[in-house]
Scaffold this motif. Structure first.
Motif, PDB file in Angstrom:
ATOM      1  N   THR A  42       0.834  -1.208   0.000  1.00  0.00           N
ATOM      2  CA  THR A  42       0.000   0.000   0.000  1.00  0.00           C
ATOM      3  C   THR A  42       0.868   1.256   0.000  1.00  0.00           C
ATOM      4  O   THR A  42       0.567   2.229  -0.696  1.00  0.00           O
ATOM      5  N   ASP A  51      -7.333  -0.270  -0.847  1.00  0.00           N
ATOM      6  CA  ASP A  51      -7.658  -1.541  -0.204  1.00  0.00           C
ATOM      7  C   ASP A  51      -8.956  -1.467   0.594  1.00  0.00           C
ATOM      8  O   ASP A  51      -9.534  -2.486   0.913  1.00  0.00           O
ATOM      9  N   ASP A  87      -5.341  -2.120  -5.200  1.00  0.00           N
ATOM     10  CA  ASP A  87      -4.701  -2.586  -3.969  1.00  0.00           C
ATOM     11  C   ASP A  87      -5.515  -3.728  -3.370  1.00  0.00           C
ATOM     12  O   ASP A  87      -6.596  -3.519  -2.853  1.00  0.00           O
ATOM     13  N   GLU A  88      -4.977  -4.921  -3.462  1.00  0.00           N
ATOM     14  CA  GLU A  88      -5.630  -6.135  -2.959  1.00  0.00           C
ATOM     15  C   GLU A  88      -7.098  -6.194  -3.355  1.00  0.00           C
ATOM     16  O   GLU A  88      -7.984  -6.209  -2.494  1.00  0.00           O
TER      17      GLU A  88
END
Ligand SMILES: Nc1ncnc2c1ncn2[C@@H]1O[C@H](COP(=O)(O)OP(=O)(O)O)[C@@H](O)[C@H]1O
Ligand SMILES: [Mg+2]
Lengths: 331, 245
Positions: free
Chosen positions: A44, A93, A169-170
């Motif tokens: 991140t 995320d 992000d993820e």
């Protein structure tokens, strides 16, 4: 090939902890580039540095020969940290859309931030809702969406200004199997439409399936960066015996390498290790050896080498954290 | 033009989802109504008295109106990460912050109208200098919004923002010459009064409504504009320092 992201010697500290330690990599136009690493690895932070949400630190004084470079879409972020933002889409995320607005209103609102006029905004919102398959819930409040729907709307919101580069992000963390699959399908679709994608994940299979090139990141450092097929090459065709057992005695590794000097051993956890299959290693003999060493054998199974083995080999870390996530299963 | 579209939509979104929400509207109306009603009743509709407390009522309404929702529009949005999403847009930071605060300024101005409208019915307002009144209310609204902004960007939790703004708002009622002149305060509190922006706004309002002013008009104006700029740039600096790590 066009280089969309060029990073050299990027550092970032939060107080005493170094979150990113001198990483370097490039991302080419049109590819899905993956950052694969466990929680807290610095994924991140890297995205924040690349999108202008965080400022890089200078290279530590003890390494004066290195200097930082940070180019995204040809723009030098060290000089103009926010100049690139209109060219990027970012899906963080965690969800960051307005819970009290509907999906449609959210998209219209975020589009307005890029100066898009009303009529065009509304068209764009409808088009995106269609792309991410949310037309039916367009008028529902974002707060009432399920996790999977939220994530899909977040991706749509990152696309309102048609960015050529998308940060994810993820994207599938915390989603159930079906939702994760539909997000992955969406990512593939975007890639096929020509979007360059920078993706972070801690799912090995996801990285293997989606990304053209991969970088392993552990504790702020990058391991090898290569195409998935190149990364898999050294383990291609190799087979392992995975042994699930009771606690291993101290000095187990030494004893093992004395008995089987040419067999490589990987201890992946307190009750789990794997060895490479070789003609010298017979399963009954191995089990007998373990029992005499006082190790209680629960299960021995044969398995094909995977990206996980490469990961463990390159980073030298125990993949237990990743394994846990994996146990939840991917479709 | 693109910036204006973004600015306008941020403002409209805040007005729609925060300021025009029924609880906030009723609070925004009831609060100044209650204050005003209470004071006007005590003065028993004596024209002179009503004029002398009108300044204080307008100030209190502006002060509370402008700052009441900044903890939500700024601190809460930072916490739930929508502010971060705003920071990712190509809108320059100063535009973004102005867009996020202009709702508060407008809400404060609307609140200021409540005591004025009530006073209209109770007394003769024909002697009021409306030009000066308007300028004073506007600068009061801007400066107290930016004071609230500075608080909102200096804390991380919503409750902290609310607690801190009360920490400023309530003492200011007494320290800034809203209901009684600063000269009646103990002299060691005077320096405190002089560094609080509402002091100068209230002074201008006293001048507009009753014709009595402590400072010359240019001093009040300069002080208010100065406070607005100072608070605004301090807030920007704080956002850059604390939120864009
Ligand atoms: N805002 C922050 N303040 C302090 N430490 C942080 C902050 N953001 C990240 N870190 C630390 O930096 C490291 C990397 O975090 P992060 O980039 O979020 O990892 P990942 O996304 O790979 O899980 C972690 O040790 C984390 O605790
Ligand atoms: Mg992360």
């Amino acid at each position: 090939m066009d280089r969309v992201i060029v990073v050299r010697n990027l550092w970032k500290h939060y107080g005493e902890t170094a979150a990113v330690k001198g990483i370097s990599f490039t991302v080419h136009a049109g590819e899905i580039f993956g950052f694969l690493g466990p929680n807290g690895a610095g994924k991140t932070t890297t995205i924040n540095l690349l999108t202008g949400l965080a400022r890089p630190d200078p290279v530590p004084a003890e390494r004066p020969e290195e200097s930082t470079e940070l180019f995204v879409c040809g723009i030098n972020l060290l000089k103009h940290p926010r100049a690139v933002q209109h060219l990027l889409g970012v899906v963080p995320d965690e969800n960051n859309l307005y819970p009290e607005l509907s999906g449609y209103e959210n998209l219209c609102f975020w589009a307005s931030l890029y100066g898009i006029r009303k009529k065009e905004r509304q068209e764009r919102a409808r088009e995106l809702l269609n792309t991410v398959n949310l037309t039916e819930v367009a008028r529902e409040k974002f707060a009432n969406y399920s996790r999977g729907l939220k994530r899909r709307l977040a991706i749509a919101a990152a696309l309102v200004h048609r960015p050529g580069l998308l940060f994810l992000d993820e994207p599938t963390t915390g989603l159930d199997v079906a939702a994760a699959r539909s997000v992955r399908r969406l990512i593939t679709q975007l890639h096929q439409a020509g979007t360059t994608i920078f993706l972070t994940t801690h799912y090995l299979e996801e990285a293997e399936r989606l990304c053209q090139r991969l970088a392993f990141i552990v504790s702020g450092r990058l391991g090898r960066i290569d195409t998935v097929s190149h990364l898999l090459e050294p383990v291609q065709g190799k087979q392992f015996l995975e042994v699930l057992c009771g606690p291993l005695p101290p000095h187990f590794q030494e004893v093992f390498s004395r008995v089987y000097p040419e067999v490589s051993l990987l201890v992946a956890g307190p009750g789990r290790f794997q060895v490479e299959v070789s003609p010298r290693l017979k399963v009954p003999a191995l089990v007998q050896f373990l029992e005499t060493e006082g190790v209680e054998v629960l299960e021995v199974k044969r398995k094909q080498a995977s990206l996980e083995d490469v990961f463990v080999e390159i980073t030298g870390i125990e993949a237990a954290a990743i394994k846990q996530e994996k146990a939840k299963g991917l479709p | 033009m693109k910036r204006w579209i973004a600015f306008w939509n941020i403002l409209m979104k805040d007005v729609r989802t925060y300021y025009l929400k029924p609880p906030n509207v009723s609070w925004g109306l009831l609060f100044p109504l209650a204050w005003t009603g209470m004071f006007f009743l005590r003065s028993q509709a004596n024209a002179r008295d009503i004029l002398s407390i009108l300044t204080g009522l307008v100030c209190v309404s502006v002060l509370f109106g402008t700052t009441s929702l900044l903890a939500v529009t700024i601190t809460f949005e930072k916490k739930n990460r929508t502010f971060e999403r705003l920071l990712l847009s190509p809108l320059p930071l100063n535009w973004l912050v102005l867009a996020k605060t202009s709702g508060g300024i407008l809400f404060g101005l609307a609140n200021a109208l409540v005591p004025v409208l009530l006073a209209c019915f109770l007394t003769d307002l024909s002697k009021v200098g409306w030009g000066q009144f308007g300028v004073a209310v506007f600068l009061l609204a801007v400066s107290s919004t930016f004071l609230g902004l500075l608080i909102a960007v200096s804390v991380s939790e919503v409750f902290e923002a609310q607690a801190f703004s009360n920490f400023f708002r309530f003492p200011m009622i007494f320290l800034c010459g809203l209901f009684f002149p600063i000269s009646r305060l103990p002299f060691f509190l005077w320096p405190l009064s002089f560094i609080l922006p509402p002091t100068y706004g209230a002074d201008l309002l006293h001048g507009a409504i009753e014709g009595i002013q402590l400072f010359p008009g240019w001093l009040d104006l300069t002080a208010l504009v100065g406070f607005c700029l100072l608070l605004f740039f301090l807030s920007l600096w704080n956002i850059r320092r604390r939120w864009i790590l």
